[in-house]
Design an enzyme around this catalytic site. Structure first.
Site, mmCIF file in Angstrom:
data_model
loop_
_atom_site.group_PDB
_atom_site.id
_atom_site.type_symbol
_atom_site.label_atom_id
_atom_site.label_comp_id
_atom_site.label_asym_id
_atom_site.label_seq_id
_atom_site.Cartn_x
_atom_site.Cartn_y
_atom_site.Cartn_z
ATOM 1 C CG ASP A 178 -2.284 0.613 0.924
ATOM 2 O OD1 ASP A 178 -2.350 1.850 0.902
ATOM 3 O OD2 ASP A 178 -3.259 -0.134 0.715
ATOM 4 C CG HIS A 211 -5.001 4.069 1.218
ATOM 5 N ND1 HIS A 211 -4.702 2.772 0.849
ATOM 6 C CD2 HIS A 211 -6.268 4.299 0.772
ATOM 7 C CE1 HIS A 211 -5.734 2.249 0.209
ATOM 8 N NE2 HIS A 211 -6.703 3.150 0.143
ATOM 9 C CB SER A 389 -9.169 0.750 -0.372
ATOM 10 O OG SER A 389 -8.489 1.166 -1.513
#
Length: 440
Positions: A178, A211, A389
């Site tokens: 990620d 994220h 996600s």
């Protein structure tokens, strides 16, 4: 003082639409700028182009570069000398070993990339563009929304699995591919105690900062005893070129994780064959197939039945995850869908760890009335976020949780959970949720 926009969802009433296309343009411009301005890419004179159908961007790729299999390098260089002249050369990846089985060849300036690839394929040589994989797929964004401030007294949503009466017998390893990792966030929440990673990451202060840490936190809520490591492989502007991502994927695989969670990918132009166009991913998948590791991937947020890869590759070592709303039943309006999606899990209004600081809302269409920028200041190390996600690490965590007590191999645990998901199907969609991995 915070000014958090309250705008209609981009996918309503349907896609494609003007709001979605404007949002897409903003995001892809950010990805291109981030990739081309990264110091290592400036030194290599990286230029990013796009392939578009009508008004929609299908995918991004790096110009004047091709990917070929290692076994074909000498033959390819010989062909290129005969067809386009001298100047083609092998390019080494930046600061890491090259990906096993794949070589990047830089072409002379002005070379016709499509003609070169077509000629090599006519000679039965595997060759592809150097595509960009990203957390923002072609029709919308991944995440489907921007992060939202939540109240101080909130815990993670879904809640941490209750493991106290069920001691685990096996330590399961989950790798999260990620963006950046924030140790400061981990130190704030006890459910993140088994989440680790390399601090920061490429362009750690970009728009999608946090994220990777958020995704790692979702895995940890479902599998509190698993070892979760975040690998910062994507720029926080949203993407990474395949020739730089491939070596990281290869490095991760060689560490022997049980499960890899990947909330990134790309679409292709209509009719293109992913096994040919995504050579770096295809070679990685071939090595993956020789291991026990399970790759859990986001299905993407195009709100359409359109393939998003690698999730859409039809192989038993890959799981494609679509997103549900907060009722664990209704397909989220932003989620991709279709028979290629293997399982569905909650991806809407997920709450987990997020870095403090100011966040500027930018995923808007400046030409749409009412789309005015805003900002929020995060102060409690938490955010609410939506997208495939976040459904992806939930499924990865459930597989890890089952493995901890069942002693099954990753793909065996996934097969058992898939049977549960089919039994829980809603409107034909196999569904997994918190608790489905509990010991009987």
């Amino acid at each position: 003082m915070s000014n958090q926009p309250n705008l209609p969802y981009w996918w309503e009433p349907s896609v494609p639409n003007g709001r979605q296309r404007g949002r897409l343009r903003v995001q892809f411009d950010r990805i291109v700028e981030g990739l081309q301005s990264a110091p290592e890419n400036v030194d290599r004179n990286v230029v990013i182009r796009e392939v578009a159908t009508d008004e929609d961007v299908d995918y991004l790729y790096r110009d004047e570069v091709i990917l070929v299999r290692d076994r074909d390098v000498e033959r390819v260089l010989g062909i290129l000398r005969d067809t386009i002249g001298d100047g083609a050369r092998v390019e080494e990846p930046v600061d890491r070993e090259p990906q096993r089985g794949v070589t990047t060849i830089a072409l002379p300036a002005g070379a016709d990339l499509d003609a070169v690839i077509s000629d090599l394929r006519d000679r039965e040589i595997d060759a592809s563009k150097d595509l960009v994989l990203h957390i923002c797929p072609s029709a919308s964004a991944c995440p489907a929304t921007e992060p939202v401030l939540v109240s101080q007294d909130r815990g993670p949503v879904p809640a941490v699995a209750d493991w106290s009466p069920r001691p685990t017998d096996r330590k399961v390893k989950v790798a999260v591919i990620d963006t950046d990792f924030h140790q400061s966030v981990v130190e704030q929440h006890d459910w993140l105690s088994n989440v680790s990673g390399q601090p920061g990451g490429p362009q750690a202060d970009g728009h999608y900062r946090g994220h990777g840490t958020f995704v790692g936190g979702v895995v940890a809520t479902m599998a509190p005893d698993a070892e979760v490591r975040v690998w910062p492989a994507l720029l926080t502007s949203g993407g990474q070129i395949s020739s730089d991502l491939g070596p990281i994927l290869d490095q991760v695989l060689q560490t022997g994780p049980d499960i890899i969670s990947l909330s990134a990918g790309t679409t292709l132009a209509p009719g293109e064959d992913p096994a040919r166009e995504l050579l770096g991913l295809e070679v990685f998948r071939e090595y993956l197939a020789k291991t026990d590791t399970l790759l859990v991937c986001a299905a993407g947020n195009d709100a359409q039945d359109v393939g998003f890869y690698p999730a859409g590759l039809p192989h038993p070592e890959i799981v494609a995850v679509g997103a549900l709303d907060d009722d664990d039943a209704t397909a989220a309006g932003y989620s991709n869908y279709g028979s290629w999606v293997d399982v569905w899990a909650r991806g809407t209004d997920v709450v987990n760890g997020y870095p403090n600081g100011r966040y500027d809302y930018e995923d808007i269409d400046p030409d749409t009335p009412g789309d005015q920028p805003g900002h929020v200041v995060f102060t409690n190390w938490l955010a609410s976020w939506s997208g495939t996600s976040f459904a992806t690490p939930l499924v990865a965590g459930l597989v890890a949780a089952r493995m901890a007590w069942s002693h099954e191999k990753p793909r065996e645990a996934w097969a058992a959970l898939h049977q549960i998901a089919v039994a829980h199907a809603v409107n034909g969609r196999p569904v997994l949720k918190r608790g489905d991995a509990d010991r009987p």
